[in-house]
Design a protein around this motif. Structure first.
Motif, PDB file in Angstrom:
ATOM      1  N   THR A   1     -71.776   5.682 -13.335  1.00  0.00           N
ATOM      2  CA  THR A   1     -71.761   6.159 -11.943  1.00  0.00           C
ATOM      3  C   THR A   1     -70.406   5.977 -11.259  1.00  0.00           C
ATOM      4  OG1 THR A   1     -72.606   4.001 -11.275  1.00  0.00           O
ATOM      5  CG2 THR A   1     -74.224   5.758 -11.590  1.00  0.00           C
ATOM      6  N   ASP A   2     -69.391   5.556 -11.999  1.00  0.00           N
ATOM      7  CA  ASP A   2     -68.053   5.371 -11.414  1.00  0.00           C
ATOM      8  C   ASP A   2     -67.568   6.699 -10.841  1.00  0.00           C
ATOM      9  OD1 ASP A   2     -65.227   5.037 -10.989  1.00  0.00           O
ATOM     10  OD2 ASP A   2     -65.238   3.353 -12.398  1.00  0.00           O
ATOM     11  N   ASN A   3     -67.314   6.728  -9.539  1.00  0.00           N
ATOM     12  CA  ASN A   3     -66.964   7.987  -8.859  1.00  0.00           C
ATOM     13  C   ASN A   3     -65.624   8.564  -9.319  1.00  0.00           C
ATOM     14  OD1 ASN A   3     -67.943   9.895  -6.788  1.00  0.00           O
ATOM     15  ND2 ASN A   3     -65.977   9.419  -5.829  1.00  0.00           N
ATOM     16  N   ARG A   4     -64.871   7.803 -10.101  1.00  0.00           N
ATOM     17  CA  ARG A   4     -63.570   8.291 -10.569  1.00  0.00           C
ATOM     18  C   ARG A   4     -63.697   9.179 -11.808  1.00  0.00           C
ATOM     19  NH1 ARG A   4     -60.680   2.553 -11.107  1.00  0.00           N
ATOM     20  NH2 ARG A   4     -62.710   2.218 -12.132  1.00  0.00           N
ATOM     21  N   VAL A   5     -64.926   9.342 -12.317  1.00  0.00           N
ATOM     22  CA  VAL A   5     -65.136  10.199 -13.489  1.00  0.00           C
ATOM     23  C   VAL A   5     -66.307  11.146 -13.234  1.00  0.00           C
ATOM     24  CG1 VAL A   5     -65.572  10.310 -15.970  1.00  0.00           C
ATOM     25  CG2 VAL A   5     -64.331   8.351 -15.020  1.00  0.00           C
ATOM     26  N   TRP A   6     -66.014  12.443 -13.243  1.00  0.00           N
ATOM     27  CA  TRP A   6     -67.037  13.481 -13.076  1.00  0.00           C
ATOM     28  C   TRP A   6     -66.958  14.482 -14.218  1.00  0.00           C
ATOM     29  CZ3 TRP A   6     -70.753  14.665  -9.249  1.00  0.00           C
ATOM     30  CH2 TRP A   6     -70.841  13.722  -8.214  1.00  0.00           C
ATOM     31  N   PHE A   7     -68.111  15.008 -14.580  1.00  0.00           N
ATOM     32  CA  PHE A   7     -68.194  16.130 -15.517  1.00  0.00           C
ATOM     33  C   PHE A   7     -68.585  17.369 -14.710  1.00  0.00           C
ATOM     34  CE2 PHE A   7     -69.087  12.377 -18.025  1.00  0.00           C
ATOM     35  CZ  PHE A   7     -68.449  12.607 -19.242  1.00  0.00           C
ATOM     36  N   GLY A   8     -68.013  18.534 -15.064  1.00  0.00           N
ATOM     37  CA  GLY A   8     -68.340  19.751 -14.327  1.00  0.00           C
ATOM     38  C   GLY A   8     -68.515  20.946 -15.240  1.00  0.00           C
ATOM     39  N   GLN A   9     -69.541  21.743 -14.955  1.00  0.00           N
ATOM     40  CA  GLN A   9     -69.757  23.009 -15.663  1.00  0.00           C
ATOM     41  C   GLN A   9     -70.082  24.101 -14.643  1.00  0.00           C
ATOM     42  OE1 GLN A   9     -71.680  20.128 -16.919  1.00  0.00           O
ATOM     43  NE2 GLN A   9     -69.853  19.782 -18.179  1.00  0.00           N
ATOM     44  N   LEU A  10     -70.006  25.335 -15.076  1.00  0.00           N
ATOM     45  CA  LEU A  10     -70.313  26.462 -14.204  1.00  0.00           C
ATOM     46  C   LEU A  10     -71.821  26.695 -14.134  1.00  0.00           C
ATOM     47  CD1 LEU A  10     -67.571  28.855 -15.589  1.00  0.00           C
ATOM     48  CD2 LEU A  10     -67.554  27.826 -13.324  1.00  0.00           C
TER      49      LEU A  10
ATOM     50  N   GLY B   1     -77.605   9.595 -16.319  1.00  0.00           N
ATOM     51  CA  GLY B   1     -77.038   8.863 -15.187  1.00  0.00           C
ATOM     52  C   GLY B   1     -75.562   9.068 -14.919  1.00  0.00           C
ATOM     53  N   TYR B   2     -74.921  10.023 -15.616  1.00  0.00           N
ATOM     54  CA  TYR B   2     -73.497  10.298 -15.382  1.00  0.00           C
ATOM     55  C   TYR B   2     -73.314  11.190 -14.152  1.00  0.00           C
ATOM     56  CZ  TYR B   2     -72.579   8.300 -19.975  1.00  0.00           C
ATOM     57  OH  TYR B   2     -72.485   7.442 -21.047  1.00  0.00           O
ATOM     58  N   ASN B   3     -72.097  11.167 -13.590  1.00  0.00           N
ATOM     59  CA  ASN B   3     -71.763  12.039 -12.456  1.00  0.00           C
ATOM     60  C   ASN B   3     -71.522  13.455 -12.977  1.00  0.00           C
ATOM     61  OD1 ASN B   3     -71.712   9.885 -10.552  1.00  0.00           O
ATOM     62  ND2 ASN B   3     -69.643   9.342 -11.214  1.00  0.00           N
ATOM     63  N   VAL B   4     -72.359  14.389 -12.546  1.00  0.00           N
ATOM     64  CA  VAL B   4     -72.251  15.778 -13.018  1.00  0.00           C
ATOM     65  C   VAL B   4     -72.345  16.724 -11.828  1.00  0.00           C
ATOM     66  CG1 VAL B   4     -73.218  17.560 -14.521  1.00  0.00           C
ATOM     67  CG2 VAL B   4     -73.427  15.154 -15.175  1.00  0.00           C
ATOM     68  N   ALA B   5     -71.488  17.744 -11.825  1.00  0.00           N
ATOM     69  CA  ALA B   5     -71.540  18.758 -10.767  1.00  0.00           C
ATOM     70  C   ALA B   5     -71.450  20.143 -11.380  1.00  0.00           C
ATOM     71  CB  ALA B   5     -70.386  18.557  -9.780  1.00  0.00           C
ATOM     72  N   LYS B   6     -72.209  21.038 -10.825  1.00  0.00           N
ATOM     73  CA  LYS B   6     -72.132  22.446 -11.205  1.00  0.00           C
ATOM     74  C   LYS B   6     -71.313  23.190 -10.156  1.00  0.00           C
ATOM     75  CE  LYS B   6     -75.062  23.538 -14.725  1.00  0.00           C
ATOM     76  NZ  LYS B   6     -74.596  24.186 -15.969  1.00  0.00           N
ATOM     77  N   TYR B   7     -70.362  24.018 -10.611  1.00  0.00           N
ATOM     78  CA  TYR B   7     -69.689  24.978  -9.725  1.00  0.00           C
ATOM     79  C   TYR B   7     -70.709  26.063  -9.392  1.00  0.00           C
ATOM     80  CZ  TYR B   7     -64.589  24.261  -9.382  1.00  0.00           C
ATOM     81  OH  TYR B   7     -63.331  23.839  -9.038  1.00  0.00           O
TER      82      TYR B   7
END
Length: 390
Positions: free
Chosen positions: A317-326, A341-347
């Motif tokens: 959950t460290d906010n300094r590492v994010w994964f992103g996909q479309l 539990g990882y930080n993940v964001a979708k564009y």
């Protein structure tokens, strides 16, 4: 960890898709897998739009609804909320392209400000984004990058570009929303880099707020990042980088050949992969200064980052590492990572159907040209269809 097949769970990957949405996605990727069909479709769609034929509903019911969240921010809320229930955050991306008038640039800035304000009250949207050429004419970025003097009128326009960046970055800092600034073609990127570094120096004093984007198919980006790290340490500010493989390879190579200069692109796909992975490892090795948004649909790169996080004791959950996909792609990566539990964001692209069309056409073309991408999507969708039948 990398021996485990974390991304093979299609039940988690497609948990938000109904049977009809699953079938639509399968049909869509099947169509995209045929390059001639994509080319014909592009011509026919452009013709239909120019002829004012009523194609909105057809586009909306197929490719638009798969790759876009809606036509407005509010329209995207159901998508944002349902993904967040599965632990996946959203980066709303106003994906209207190709308009080169000052009124459009101001409107794009206003839209970005709206999204930042919207994000502040929405836990599911911790990150905002904008595209440099959404805020100013490509020719200005190009001239500035090449050191060509501006006319007085161009200088005024450039000053307005800087003012737009500053206004958006300032609000992002005030509202505690991280801001990703997308990359452009290499002949424009130098001026973008300089401007984003200026914003970082001003607004990243306490922590990373402003993020630049590094296209790692460019062989010079590692050296650039290393120099930026020295500058950041000397001047007391944090760096944020979204790393991607890159989006303009054919254009870059064609221009280099035509103008007779060495291509900025890595010599092979393997060299690009290595460059991307090196960048991820470099950032994770300097996490006290640089934060990472890894924009990747590549499983091997994700495994590498997961292994490094484990090795270095970096919390999921460290906010300094994010994964992103479309949005609409690589759900097997996004939702399985979020489930762990990882930080993940979708564009999540949005905008009026006709205005978003250039983006959608590019998505289709990219899926056709990226080796293995469409085949992988089809295989996973077929696997989930079969699982649901059994």
């Amino acid at each position: 960890m990398s021996t485990e097949r974390l991304f093979d769970n299609t039940e988690i990957a497609f948990s938000l898709k109904s049977n009809s949405e699953l079938n639509r996605a399968y049909l869509l990727f099947k169509m995209i897998s045929y390059e001639p069909l994509v080319k014909v479709g592009k011509v026919l769609t452009n013709f239909a739009i120019k002829a004012n034929l009523p194609v909105d509903s057809v586009i909306r019911a197929t490719v638009f609804d798969h790759f876009c969240g809606g036509i407005s921010e509010k329209d995207c809320i159901p998508v944002i909320d349902s993904m967040y229930e599965k632990g996946v955050s959203s980066v709303l991306d106003f994906s209207v392209e190709g308009k080169e008038v000052e009124s459009f640039f101001d409107a794009a800035m206003d839209k970005t400000l709206e999204i930042i304000n919207f994000s502040q009250n929405k836990e599911a949207m911790p990150i905002a984004v904008f595209k440099p050429t959404g805020f100013g004419k490509p020719i200005l970025y190009e001239k500035k990058s090449e050191g060509v003097a501006f006319t007085p009128e161009e200088q005024e326009q450039w000053n307005r570009i800087e003012a737009r960046y500053d206004k958006v970055c300032k609000l992002a800092k005030e509202k505690d929303v991280e801001l990703l600034i997308d990359a452009e073609e290499s002949w424009m990127q130098k001026s973008v880099d300089e401007l984003v570094t200026k914003m970082m120096q001003h607004y990243n004093k306490e922590k990373p707020v402003v993020y630049n984007t590094l296209q790692m198919y460019r062989h010079d980006r590692m050296d650039f990042m290393k120099k930026e790290l020295v500058h950041a340490k000397e001047n007391g500010y944090f760096l944020g980088y979204k790393i991607v493989r890159g989006a303009y390879m054919e254009k870059e190579n064609e221009r280099a050949t035509k103008k007779g200069y060495p291509t900025p692109i890595c010599e092979s796909k393997a060299a690009t992969d290595e460059n991307f992975n090196d960048a991820a490892q470099f950032i994770l090795g300097h996490l006290e200064v640089i934060s990472l948004f890894a924009g990747t649909h590549n499983e091997a790169s994700c495994y590498l980052i997961l292994d490094m996080m484990k090795e270095k004791g970096i919390a999921k959950t460290d906010n300094r590492v994010w994964f992103g996909q479309l949005y609409g792609m690589s759900d097997h990566i996004s939702f399985n990572l979020a489930n762990l539990g990882y930080n993940v964001a979708k564009y999540v692209p949005f905008g009026p159907v006709k205005d978003v069309l250039p983006y959608l056409i590019r998505r289709a073309e990219e899926n056709t040209s990226v080796a293995g991408q469409t085949g992988r999507e089809l295989m996973l969708l077929a696997k989930e269809k079969n699982r649901r039948k059994s």
